[in-house]
Write a protein that holds these residues in place. Structure first.
Motif, short mmCIF file in Angstrom:
data_model
loop_
_atom_site.label_atom_id
_atom_site.label_comp_id
_atom_site.label_asym_id
_atom_site.label_seq_id
_atom_site.Cartn_x
_atom_site.Cartn_y
_atom_site.Cartn_z
N LEU A 23 0.82 -1.20 0.00
CA LEU A 23 0.00 0.00 0.00
C LEU A 23 0.86 1.25 0.00
O LEU A 23 1.97 1.27 0.53
CB LEU A 23 -0.91 0.00 1.24
N THR A 24 0.32 2.32 -0.58
CA THR A 24 1.07 3.58 -0.69
C THR A 24 0.91 4.43 0.56
O THR A 24 0.49 5.59 0.50
CB THR A 24 0.62 4.38 -1.91
N PHE A 25 1.27 3.87 1.70
CA PHE A 25 1.25 4.66 2.93
C PHE A 25 2.30 5.78 2.85
O PHE A 25 3.23 5.71 2.03
CB PHE A 25 1.55 3.76 4.13
N PRO A 26 2.19 6.79 3.71
CA PRO A 26 3.22 7.84 3.74
C PRO A 26 4.62 7.26 3.91
O PRO A 26 4.80 6.17 4.47
CB PRO A 26 2.80 8.70 4.94
N ARG A 27 5.60 8.00 3.45
CA ARG A 27 6.97 7.52 3.36
C ARG A 27 7.49 6.95 4.68
O ARG A 27 8.11 5.88 4.72
CB ARG A 27 7.88 8.67 2.90
N HIS A 28 7.24 7.63 5.80
CA HIS A 28 7.80 7.19 7.07
C HIS A 28 7.23 5.84 7.51
O HIS A 28 7.89 5.08 8.23
CB HIS A 28 7.58 8.23 8.17
N ILE A 29 6.03 5.51 7.06
CA ILE A 29 5.43 4.22 7.40
C ILE A 29 5.97 3.12 6.50
O ILE A 29 6.33 2.03 6.97
CB ILE A 29 3.89 4.29 7.29
N VAL A 30 6.07 3.39 5.20
CA VAL A 30 6.57 2.40 4.25
C VAL A 30 8.02 2.04 4.55
O VAL A 30 8.46 0.90 4.30
CB VAL A 30 6.43 2.92 2.80
N GLN A 31 8.76 2.94 5.13
CA GLN A 31 10.16 2.68 5.43
C GLN A 31 10.37 1.95 6.76
O GLN A 31 11.50 1.61 7.10
CB GLN A 31 10.94 4.00 5.41
N ASP A 32 9.31 1.70 7.49
CA ASP A 32 9.39 1.01 8.78
C ASP A 32 8.52 -0.24 8.73
O ASP A 32 7.29 -0.16 8.81
CB ASP A 32 8.91 1.95 9.89
N PRO A 33 9.12 -1.43 8.59
CA PRO A 33 8.33 -2.67 8.45
C PRO A 33 7.32 -2.90 9.56
O PRO A 33 6.19 -3.33 9.31
CB PRO A 33 9.38 -3.77 8.41
N ASP A 34 7.70 -2.62 10.80
CA ASP A 34 6.78 -2.84 11.92
C ASP A 34 5.61 -1.87 11.86
O ASP A 34 4.46 -2.26 12.09
CB ASP A 34 7.52 -2.70 13.25
N LEU A 35 5.89 -0.63 11.57
CA LEU A 35 4.84 0.38 11.47
C LEU A 35 3.93 0.09 10.29
O LEU A 35 2.71 0.25 10.37
CB LEU A 35 5.46 1.77 11.33
N TYR A 36 4.52 -0.35 9.19
CA TYR A 36 3.72 -0.70 8.01
C TYR A 36 2.75 -1.84 8.35
O TYR A 36 1.55 -1.77 8.05
CB TYR A 36 4.61 -1.11 6.85
N ALA A 37 3.25 -2.90 8.98
CA ALA A 37 2.41 -4.04 9.33
C ALA A 37 1.29 -3.63 10.28
O ALA A 37 0.15 -4.10 10.16
CB ALA A 37 3.26 -5.14 9.96
N GLU A 38 1.59 -2.74 11.19
CA GLU A 38 0.58 -2.27 12.15
C GLU A 38 -0.61 -1.62 11.45
O GLU A 38 -1.75 -1.80 11.86
CB GLU A 38 1.24 -1.27 13.11
N HIS A 39 -0.33 -0.88 10.37
CA HIS A 39 -1.39 -0.17 9.66
C HIS A 39 -2.01 -0.98 8.52
O HIS A 39 -3.13 -0.69 8.11
CB HIS A 39 -0.85 1.16 9.11
N ALA A 40 -1.29 -1.98 8.02
CA ALA A 40 -1.76 -2.71 6.84
C ALA A 40 -2.68 -3.88 7.18
O ALA A 40 -3.56 -4.23 6.39
CB ALA A 40 -0.57 -3.24 6.04
N VAL A 41 -2.49 -4.49 8.33
CA VAL A 41 -3.24 -5.69 8.69
C VAL A 41 -4.57 -5.30 9.31
O VAL A 41 -4.62 -4.51 10.26
CB VAL A 41 -2.43 -6.58 9.65
N LEU A 42 -5.66 -5.88 8.79
CA LEU A 42 -6.99 -5.62 9.31
C LEU A 42 -7.28 -6.54 10.50
O LEU A 42 -6.77 -7.66 10.56
CB LEU A 42 -8.05 -5.82 8.23
N PRO A 43 -8.11 -6.08 11.44
CA PRO A 43 -8.45 -6.94 12.59
C PRO A 43 -9.26 -8.15 12.17
O PRO A 43 -10.00 -8.12 11.18
CB PRO A 43 -9.27 -5.99 13.49
N ARG A 44 -9.15 -9.22 12.93
CA ARG A 44 -9.90 -10.45 12.66
C ARG A 44 -10.95 -10.69 13.74
O ARG A 44 -10.83 -10.20 14.87
CB ARG A 44 -8.95 -11.65 12.59
N ASP A 45 -11.96 -11.45 13.36
CA ASP A 45 -13.00 -11.86 14.31
C ASP A 45 -13.62 -10.67 15.02
O ASP A 45 -13.75 -10.65 16.26
CB ASP A 45 -12.43 -12.85 15.34
N VAL A 46 -13.99 -9.65 14.24
CA VAL A 46 -14.65 -8.46 14.78
C VAL A 46 -15.96 -8.25 14.03
O VAL A 46 -16.20 -8.84 12.98
CB VAL A 46 -13.75 -7.21 14.66
#
Length: 244
Positions: free
Chosen positions: A108-131
């Motif tokens: 995803l084309t998140f802002p630069r500071h997020i795309v450059q940080d794998p942990d931060l990217y995963a935090e924003h890219a993964v959707l919650p489950r069982d909700v």
């Protein structure tokens, strides 16, 4: 028809899904999905109903492509694409390398500071489950809006500096997916490469006058799964054994 007939696989590992593009309005007044690219897989849109556009950033620069029923548009890995829904846009999506997009091939084309940080990217890219669906829809919309924020920056850079401005995002995307590549190779060998080899074997047998490759002639049906999932660009319809 045998209900146990195996699905006839396609060389290239094709996957098929249905997509109703989001009608959520974004900050720029347009409705649609999350801009992203694929690092390995090619993708095609076959429009089955409605109208809209797909906005792309590629080596050709920034472009806008109109979509209406019957239109077919496809793009190669590295092409950033954003679907815009102007009137009930509905697509059949065809992907190569089935299994890889589901395993994280899309970035995803998140802002630069997020795309450059794998942990931060995963935090924003993964959707919650069982909700509850309302919670999932809200999370999907937040993800879309964050991707549009980064897309606006990238779009401006491409307009100002040319398509070479994509190179930085491509490098960041490659860094993000690198830890998954060994697993992707296993999926590719079991699916895509296996089907290429099967076609090669059939050609060899036919060249020798053998019809052995035709002995498995059968018809298979994929059952439609109930409900719709929340994808990057819209609500997804999927079928069992849709990885061809």
């Amino acid at each position: 028809m045998s209900s146990t007939a195996p699905v006839p696989r396609f060389p290239g590992g094709t996957a098929v899904s249905g997509l109703r593009v989001y009608d959520w309005e974004s900050v720029d007044g347009l409705c649609g999905g999350s801009p992203h690219l694929h690092t390995v897989s090619s993708e095609a849109y076959l429009v089955t109903a409605g109208r809209g556009e797909v906005h792309t950033l590629s080596m050709a620069g920034a472009e806008e492509h109109s979509l209406a029923a019957g239109a077919l548009l496809w793009f190669s890995p590295g092409t950033v694409h954003r679907l815009v829904n102007t009137e009930d846009l509905t697509l059949t999506v065809i992907m190569s390398n089935a299994g890889l997009p589901e395993a994280g091939d899309a970035v995803l084309t998140f802002p630069r500071h997020i795309v450059q940080d794998p942990d931060l990217y995963a935090e924003h890219a993964v959707l919650p489950r069982d909700v509850e669906e309302s919670v999932l829809a809200a999370a999907s919309r937040r993800r879309r809006d964050l991707a549009l924020e980064g897309y606006a920056q990238l779009h401006t850079s491409v307009l100002t500096d040319g398509p070479g401005a994509l190179a930085e995002f491509h490098r960041a995307a490659a860094r993000l997916v690198r830890p998954r590549v060994e697993r992707w190779k296993e999926l590719w060998e079991a699916n895509v490469l296996a089907q290429v080899r099967a076609t090669g074997q059939a050609l060899e047998e036919l060249a020798e006058g053998s019809a052995a490759s035709l002995a498995g002639a059968a018809v298979a049906r994929g059952g439609r799964r109930t409900g719709e999932g929340y994808g990057m660009c819209g609500r997804l319809t999927t079928w069992e054994d849709a990885r061809l």
